[in-house]
Design an enzyme around this catalytic site. Structure first.
Site, mmCIF file in Angstrom:
data_model
loop_
_atom_site.group_PDB
_atom_site.id
_atom_site.type_symbol
_atom_site.label_atom_id
_atom_site.label_comp_id
_atom_site.label_asym_id
_atom_site.label_seq_id
_atom_site.Cartn_x
_atom_site.Cartn_y
_atom_site.Cartn_z
ATOM 1 N N ASP A 289 0.833 -1.203 0.000
ATOM 2 C CA ASP A 289 0.000 0.000 0.000
ATOM 3 C C ASP A 289 0.866 1.251 0.000
ATOM 4 O O ASP A 289 0.567 2.228 -0.664
ATOM 5 C CB ASP A 289 -0.929 0.002 1.214
ATOM 6 C CG ASP A 289 -0.171 -0.067 2.537
ATOM 7 O OD1 ASP A 289 0.909 -0.695 2.576
ATOM 8 O OD2 ASP A 289 -0.661 0.480 3.541
ATOM 9 N N ARG B 85 6.009 4.300 5.757
ATOM 10 C CA ARG B 85 5.674 4.319 7.179
ATOM 11 C C ARG B 85 5.721 2.904 7.756
ATOM 12 O O ARG B 85 6.152 1.954 7.096
ATOM 13 C CB ARG B 85 4.292 4.941 7.385
ATOM 14 C CG ARG B 85 3.136 4.129 6.838
ATOM 15 C CD ARG B 85 1.818 4.870 7.016
ATOM 16 N NE ARG B 85 0.686 4.101 6.508
ATOM 17 C CZ ARG B 85 -0.348 4.633 5.864
ATOM 18 N NH1 ARG B 85 -0.383 5.930 5.626
ATOM 19 N NH2 ARG B 85 -1.344 3.872 5.458
ATOM 20 N N ASP B 86 5.269 2.770 8.968
ATOM 21 C CA ASP B 86 5.308 1.463 9.640
ATOM 22 C C ASP B 86 4.126 0.601 9.196
ATOM 23 O O ASP B 86 3.293 0.192 9.990
ATOM 24 C CB ASP B 86 5.322 1.643 11.159
ATOM 25 C CG ASP B 86 4.159 2.479 11.672
ATOM 26 O OD1 ASP B 86 3.365 2.990 10.840
ATOM 27 O OD2 ASP B 86 4.024 2.620 12.901
ATOM 28 N N GLU B 87 4.096 0.306 7.902
ATOM 29 C CA GLU B 87 3.034 -0.523 7.331
ATOM 30 C C GLU B 87 3.624 -1.361 6.194
ATOM 31 O O GLU B 87 4.022 -2.486 6.400
ATOM 32 C CB GLU B 87 1.869 0.344 6.843
ATOM 33 C CG GLU B 87 0.611 -0.456 6.559
ATOM 34 C CD GLU B 87 -0.634 0.425 6.488
ATOM 35 O OE1 GLU B 87 -1.655 -0.064 5.999
ATOM 36 O OE2 GLU B 87 -0.577 1.598 6.925
ATOM 37 N N ASP C 210 -5.883 -2.740 -2.524
ATOM 38 C CA ASP C 210 -5.086 -1.806 -3.320
ATOM 39 C C ASP C 210 -4.592 -2.488 -4.594
ATOM 40 O O ASP C 210 -4.662 -1.924 -5.692
ATOM 41 C CB ASP C 210 -3.888 -1.309 -2.509
ATOM 42 C CG ASP C 210 -4.284 -0.651 -1.195
ATOM 43 O OD1 ASP C 210 -5.009 -1.289 -0.414
ATOM 44 O OD2 ASP C 210 -3.862 0.485 -0.937
ATOM 45 N N TRP D 62 -11.471 -6.235 -1.381
ATOM 46 C CA TRP D 62 -10.142 -6.706 -0.990
ATOM 47 C C TRP D 62 -9.988 -8.183 -1.398
ATOM 48 O O TRP D 62 -8.997 -8.568 -2.019
ATOM 49 C CB TRP D 62 -9.940 -6.503 0.504
ATOM 50 C CG TRP D 62 -9.465 -5.119 0.840
ATOM 51 C CD1 TRP D 62 -8.260 -4.787 1.380
ATOM 52 C CD2 TRP D 62 -10.149 -3.870 0.657
ATOM 53 N NE1 TRP D 62 -8.137 -3.421 1.523
ATOM 54 C CE2 TRP D 62 -9.293 -2.834 1.091
ATOM 55 C CE3 TRP D 62 -11.401 -3.511 0.143
ATOM 56 C CZ2 TRP D 62 -9.653 -1.485 1.039
ATOM 57 C CZ3 TRP D 62 -11.764 -2.172 0.093
ATOM 58 C CH2 TRP D 62 -10.903 -1.180 0.539
ATOM 59 N N GLU E 278 -2.457 8.969 -0.732
ATOM 60 C CA GLU E 278 -3.446 8.085 -0.121
ATOM 61 C C GLU E 278 -4.804 8.762 -0.021
ATOM 62 O O GLU E 278 -5.848 8.130 -0.208
ATOM 63 C CB GLU E 278 -2.966 7.670 1.266
ATOM 64 C CG GLU E 278 -3.890 6.716 2.001
ATOM 65 C CD GLU E 278 -3.286 6.197 3.291
ATOM 66 O OE1 GLU E 278 -3.807 5.196 3.812
ATOM 67 O OE2 GLU E 278 -2.287 6.776 3.777
ATOM 68 N N HIS F 175 0.864 6.151 -2.583
ATOM 69 C CA HIS F 175 -0.198 5.176 -2.347
ATOM 70 C C HIS F 175 -0.942 5.020 -3.671
ATOM 71 O O HIS F 175 -1.743 5.863 -4.024
ATOM 72 C CB HIS F 175 -1.140 5.745 -1.268
ATOM 73 C CG HIS F 175 -1.565 4.771 -0.236
ATOM 74 N ND1 HIS F 175 -0.829 4.528 0.893
ATOM 75 C CD2 HIS F 175 -2.656 3.992 -0.139
ATOM 76 C CE1 HIS F 175 -1.466 3.640 1.657
ATOM 77 N NE2 HIS F 175 -2.582 3.290 1.039
#
Length: 947
Positions: A439, A443-445, A452, A505, A720, A741
Site C-alpha cells: 500500500d 511508514r510502519d506498514e 489496493d 479486498w 493516499e 499510495h
C-alpha cells in the site's frame, strides 16, 4: 523481420525459477507481413544448438503468446531456445538464443540449515573457506538466508538483486535463489560469506509498534554450491556445522527503522554454527522476480532548512535508498534520515508514525561507497547529519529499487499536468511493486493490501509486464487462503494482520488473475489460481447461505468504499455507499469471473454453475436496489458507477442510471467523492455511457477533490487521500497519510482505455486483437499512448486540429488485428492514409454515430471533420464559473447581463457549476430568454481556450 522479447513464463532468461511447465513467448516485428503462418521452436543444451532436445518442426499451431514446452526438464540444467517465424509475405527470421535454467526440482539437499552460535539479535556473517584444484567449467549457488541475506564470493557480491529471499508467507513456503557464480570463484583458495538481516521474517513489523519474530526467532542459512570441473568431476560445498560465524558490521537492521553499520567493528572472534531443524518441505525454487536497482537519480538540490538542517531534495518521491561516497574521519557517524515532504521548509517525518527510516554509518576513516543492505525507504527528502565538510550533491545517488519488470506503457497529452499525473501513477507502481504490491513504502506498514492491488491491477498491467509479479503474489495469496477456508486475507502475506473476507479486498483472488490473462493471453495463471478464485466465491456463497440464501452478501466486515468523501462521519474512512450493496455487487462480479475462467479452462459445467450464480445475485440486487422504473435506491457516485460497471442494471434502465449518475455529479459540482471502490471505474463508466465530457472534467479539475489537485501541489506520486496535503502546504493528518499510495492512480487505466482507446478483448486476449476506441475531448489538443504488449507494440494517438478536424494514427503489430471505432464520424467523410475510406480495401461500416473499421498489422492514419463540433465556443449552456473565468466573456456579460458579472465570489463557489440558463430561473438572477439568446449570439464567437 526481427524477433524480440523472448521470455519464459514472461521472464527474460530466468535463472533458478520454479517454471512448472515452461511457456515460451516472443514478439516478431519490423516486417511488412501481416500474420504469422508458421513457427518453429528449438531447445538445446548448448548455445550453438548442436545438442537439440526438442524441435517442434515448422508448425502452424505455435502461439507467440504462450507455447507450452512439452519437455521433461532435468534439474540444475540450462536450456537454450530459439524460434523461427514465417510471415504471410514470405519473410522469415530466426531469433537469437534465449535461455532458462532449472533449479533443484526434486533433487534432495545436501546442505543443512545452520544458525550462528550467537545471541539471536546479533547480526551474523556465516562463512566457509574452500580450495579448488581442478579447472572450473561452471558454478552455481542455491541459497536461502532468513530473514534477509546477501552473499559474497571472494569479496564480491553474488548477483545484482537485493533483499533476498524477498517477502512471502514464510510459514507456508520459503524461496531459495540460484546464482551463477562461475565468474566469482577460481582455482585455489576461495571464501563464501553470507550476511544476514532481520527482514520480515524476524524483524519488527505491523501496526502500533508491531511485532518481532513473526515467522522465526533465529537467523538461518541453507547454502549449496555446486562446481562442475572441466574434467567432468563435481565439487559440492554445502552449509553444515563446519561453517563459521562472525559478528557483522551491521549492528541493526529493520524494514521500518533502517540500518546501523559500524565499519570500525572488527571482532576477530570466530564463532561456531549449529544445525537448525527448519526442514526442506517449505523450500521452493523462486517465484519472485529479482528486486534490483532499476534507475538512479541524483539530488536536484541541497537545501539548508530554516531549522539549519542539511537536506537533499531528490526531486521525486522514490523507493530504495541513497548511496553515498564517504571520506569521513575515523569514528565519525553519518546519519541519513528519510522523509516524503517538508513542513514549513523543515525536515518532517511525523507521517511515518513509528518508522525511524534512518541509515547510520560509522566510518573507519577509509574512503568507501556506502549503502544499506537489509532495508528500504520511501522518500523524496534526505536529511544528512554528521557529514564532514560541505555536503556536495554529487556524492549522493538515489537508487530506485523495485521488482525487475519491463515498462510497457506510456502516455503523453497536450496538458503537462495530466502528463505529470500519469508519471505519478507510474512512480507509485515503481515505489510499491517491490516483490509485494504494498500500500505504501515509507511508514510502519508497507503491507500487501489485497484491495489496493486489485483496484490497480489493470493500470499496473498497462504500465509494466506484471505477469510474473502477479503470478507470485497470487500463489502467495492462495497459500494463505488455503488455511482460511477460502477467505482472502486483508494483506498478503498476512504477517500480523489476521483478518480478511472483505469485498473488494478479497477480489484480488478473482480480478488479478483475470486481468493477467486478459493482458498476456496465457491461461496458465488461470490454471494456477483457479482453485483460489473459486474458493473465494465459495466463501461468499457460504456466507450467503448461512443467512437464508438471499443471493445477497449482507454479513461480515467490509471496508466498503474506503476513503470516499461522502460518508456520514467526515472523520471516518468509511464511505457513504451501503457496504451490502458493494459486497453483493462483487459477489455477482466475482462469480462471473470464475465462470469466464472456467470456460477458458474447458470446465464447462463449472462455468455454467457460476454464471447461473452470478445471474441469481444480479437478480437479487435488482430486486433489492433497483425500482421497476429504474431508480437506484442508493444515490452515491460509487453506487451508480458499480451498478453500471458490474452490469447489474437491466438493459432498459441503463440510460436512466447513467443520466442519474450525471445528475449526481452535477449536484456534487462535477467533483468526485468516490473512494477505493468507485474511483477505478468512475471515468471508465462515464466515458462508456455517453458522459465522456464529465470524465474529462473530473480528470482536469485542479481543485480539491481531484487528481490534479495533488499535481498542482507538487506531488510526484499518488497520495493516499485526496487532500493528503492542504492548500497551505500543511499535511492534513499523520495517522494514515501516505504520499505514495497507488490506488487512485487507477485513473491511468481510463487514460489507456478511453483517452487513447487501447482495449484488450476477452475472446482474443494478450492484445492479439484490440478494440481501438479513443474518445477525444476539446480540452486536450492531442493524446498519444504506446503499449509494448504481449503481442507487440501498439501506438494510438489523436489530435484535434485548429480547423476542427480530428486525426488518428494507429500502429498495429505483426500478427495482430484491431477493431477501430471513430467517434462522431460519417463513413463518406473519412480519409484513410490520404484516400477515401469508402474505397479502401478494409472492412468499414457506419454504426450509429461511429465508423467501425477492421485493420491489421501496419500504420493507419485517419482524418475527418467530426459531425459534432469538437472545438467549443462559449454559450449560456456552460457553467457560470467557466464563463466568468474568461475576460472576453466577462466583458460581454458586463454589457448584456451585468448582474452575472457582478456575482460575489462565494455565490460563484456555491453555484458556479450550474449553467447560466439554469441559474436564470433563480429569483436572485432573473434573466429573460431573449437576453440569453442575445448573449449566445455574442458568446458563440468566442472560442473556449484550452490551457
Amino acid at each position: 523481420m526481427k524477433i524480440k522479447n523472448l521470455k519464459t513464463n514472461r521472464i527474460t532468461n530466468p535463472l533458478g525459477f520454479d517454471l512448472g511447465k515452461p511457456r515460451l513467448s516472443y514478439v516478431a516485428y519490423d516486417t511488412t507481413a501481416k500474420q504469422q503462418t508458421a513457427a518453429q521452436i528449438q531447445v538445446s543444451l548448448n548455445e550453438d544448438f548442436t545438442h537439440i532436445v526438442f524441435d517442434s518442426g515448422k508448425s502452424k499451431d505455435i502461439d507467440s503468446l504462450a507455447f507450452e514446452l512439452p519437455l521433461k526438464l532435468e534439474a540444475c540444467t540450462r536450456y537454450y531456445w530459439r524460434v523461427t517465424v514465417w510471415g504471410d509475405n514470405g519473410d522469415v527470421a530466426t531469433s537469437d538464443p534465449a535461455w532458462f535454467e532449472t533449479a533443484k526440482l526434486t533433487e534432495s539437499w545436501s546442505a543443512k540449515w545452520i544458525t550462528p552460535d550467537l545471541e539471536k539479535d546479533v547480526h551474523p556473517v556465516l562463512s566457509k573457506d574452500f580450495n579448488l584444484t581442478e579447472e572450473i567449467a561452471s558454478a552455481r549457488a542455491y541459497v536461502c538466508g532468513l530473514g534477509l541475506y546477501e552473499m559474497e564470493i571472494n569479496g564480491e557480491k553474488a548477483g545484482a538483486e537485493y533483499l533476498t529471499p524477498l517477502f512471502n508467507a514464510y510459514d507456508k513456503w520459503i524461496q531459495y535463489q540460484t546464482y551463477d557464480i562461475t565468474g566469482l570463484i577460481t582455482t585455489g583458495q576461495n571464501a563464501v560469506e553470507v550476511s544476514l538481516g532481520n527482514g520480515l521474517y524476524k524483524g519488527r513489523f505491523g501496526f502500533e509498534g508491531g511485532q518481532t519474530e513473526i515467522y522465526g526467532d533465529k537467523f538461518a542459512l541453507v547454502c549449496e554450491i555446486v562446481i562442475k570441473h572441466t574434467d567432468g568431476t563435481e565439487t559440492i560445498i554445502h552449509s553444515d556445522d563446519s561453517w563459521k560465524a562472525r559478528k557483522s558490521n551491521i549492528l541493526f537492521s529493520g524494514i521500518y527503522d533502517g540500518e546501523i553499520y559500524d565499519s570500525n567493528l572488527s571482532d576477530g572472534t570466530c564463532y561456531d554454527v549449529k544445525e537448525i531443524d527448519l526442514g526442506y518441505n517449505r523450500l521452493k525454487a523462486r517465484l519472485s522476480l529479482p528486486v534490483v536497482v532499476k534507475e538512479e537519480l541524483k539530488p536536484i538540490e541541497v537545501i539548508i532548512t530554516p531549522a539549519g538542517e542539511t537536506v537533499l531534495d531528490m526531486g521525486q518521491n522514490m523507493v530504495g535508498w541513497v548511496q553515498f561516497n564517504s571520506k569521513a574521519p575515523k569514528g565519525s557517524e553519518i546519519v541519513l534520515q528519510y522523509a516524503e515532504l517538508l513542513q514549513e521548509g523543515n525536515f518532517y517525518q511525523d507521517n511515518l508514525r513509528t518508522a525511524k527510516a534512518e541509515h547510520r554509518y560509522i566510518s573507519n576513516g577509509e574512503e568507501a561507497t556506502v549503502r544499506p543492505h537489509f532495508t528500504f525507504y520511501g522518500f523524496r527528502y534526505v536529511k544528512v547529519s554528521g557529514w564532514s565538510g560541505e555536503v556536495n550533491k554529487d556524492d549522493f545517488t538515489g537508487c530506485v529499487l523495485y521488482s525487475d519488470m519491463d515498462q510497457t506503457g506510456s502516455i503523453e497529452t497536450s496538458n503537462p499536468l495530466v502528463n505529470r499525473l500519469f508519471l505519478n501513477a507510474l512512480w507509485g507502481q515503481k515505489g510499491n511493486f517491490l516483490d509485494v504490491p504494498t500500500d505504501c513504502p515509507q511508514r510502519d506498514e508497507r503491507m500487501g493490501w489485497t484491495g489496493d492491488a486489485q483496484v490497480f491491477s489493470g493500470t499496473a498491467s498497462f504500465n509494466m509486464d506484471t505477469y510474473a509479479f502477479f503470478s507470485k503474489y497470487g500463489y502467495d495469496l492462495a497459500q494463505e487462503q488455503d488455511s482460511l477456508g477460502g477467505m482472502v486475507p486483508m494483506v498478503v502475506p498476512m504477517t500480523t494482520v489476521k483478518g480478511g473476507g472483505s469485498s473488494a479486498w478479497g477480489e484480488a483472488a478473482t480480478v488479478i488473475p483475470w486481468t493477467a490473462y486478459l493482458h498476456y493471453g496465457d491461461k496458465a495463471i488461470l490454471e494456477q489460481q483457479f482453485d483460489s478464485m473459486k474458493g473465494w466465491v465459495d466463501f461468499i456463497k457460504r456466507a450467503d447461505e448461512a443467512t437464508g440464501t438471499k443471493r445477497l452478501w449482507t454479513t461480515g466486515f467490509h471496508f466498503g468504499d474506503w476513503l470516499a468523501l461522502d460518508g456520514d462521519d467526515p472523520s471516518s474512512p468509511m464511505g457513504g455507499t451501503e457496504t451490502a450493496f458493494i459486497s453483493s455487487a462483487y459477489y455477482s462480479y466475482s462469480s462471473m469471473l470464475v465462470a469466464k475462467a472456467a470456460r477458458v479452462l474447458g470446465k464447462d459445467e463449472v462455468a455454467q454453475e457460476y454464471e447461473q450464480l452470478s445471474n441469481e445475485v444480479r437478480a437479487a440486487i435488482q430486486a433489492e436496489y433497483i425500482t421497476s422504473t429504474g431508480r437506484l435506491a442508493l444515490s452515491t457516485q460509487t453506487a451508480y458507477v458499480v451498478a453500471l460497471f458490474m452490469d447489474l442494471v437491466p438493459e432498459e434502465h441503463k440510460n436512466r442510471i447513467a443520466n442519474d449518475l450525471r445528475e449526481k455529479l452535477k449536484k456534487d459540482k462535477n467533483h468526485l467523492k468516490t473512494g477505493f471502490v468507485g474511483t477505478p471505474y468512475l471515468c471508465r463508466v462515464l466515458s462508456e455511457t455517453g458522459n465522456n465530457d464529465i470524465a474529462y472534467t473530473l480528470l482536469l479539475n485542479k481543485d480539491y477533490p481531484s487528481w490534479l489537485y495533488a499535481v498542482t501541489m507538487g506531488a510526484t506520486t499518488i497520495w493516499e487521500r485526496w487532500n493528503s496535503v492542504l492548500p497551505d502546504g500543511k499535511i492534513s493528518g499523520t495517522d494514515m497519510n501516505s504520499l505514495n499510495h497507488y490506488a487512485y492512480g487507477s485513473i491511468a487505466e481510463w487514460m489507456y482505455r478511453n483517452v487513447a482507446g487501447i482495449n484488450p478483448v476477452e475472446d482474443q486476449p494478450g492484445f492479439r486483437q484490440v478494440r481501438l476506441a479513443p474518445q477525444p475531448d476539446y480540452r486536450l489538443k492531442y493524446a498519444k499512448a504506446s503499449l509494448d504488449s504481449a503481442a507487440g507494440l501498439y501506438e494510438s494517438q489523436w489530435e484535434l486540429k485548429e480547423d476542427g478536424q480530428l486525426s488518428f494514427k494507429f500502429v498495429i503489430p505483426f500478427n495482430a488485428t484491431a477493431s477501430v471505432e471513430l467517434p462522431d464520424a460519417k463513413l463518406e467523410n473519412v480519409l484513410l492514409n490520404g484516400s477515401s475510406l469508402k474505397t479502401a480495401e478494409v472492412r468499414a461500416g457506419q454504426q450509429d454515430e461511429k465508423v467501425h473499421v477492421e485493420i491489421n498489422s501496419g500504420t493507419w492514419e485517419f482524418l475527418y471533420t467530426p459531425e459534432v463540433e469538437y472545438i467549443k465556443y462559449y454559450s449560456t449552456q456552460l457553467a457560470v464559473s467557466e464563463l466568468l473565468s474568461n475576460d472576453e466573456v466577462k466583458n460581454v456579460l458586463t454589457e448584456t447581463a451585468p448582474q452575472v458579472a457582478a456575482l460575489p465570489q462565494d455565490m460563484i463557489t456555491k453555484l458556479g457549476h450550474q449553467s447560466l440558463r439554469e441559474l436564470s430561473h433563480m429569483p436572485f438572477l432573473p434573466i429573460s430568454k431573449e437576453v440569453l439568446d442575445e448573449l449566445d449570439i455574442h458568446l458563440k464567437k468566442i472560442k473556449v481556450t484550452v490551457s
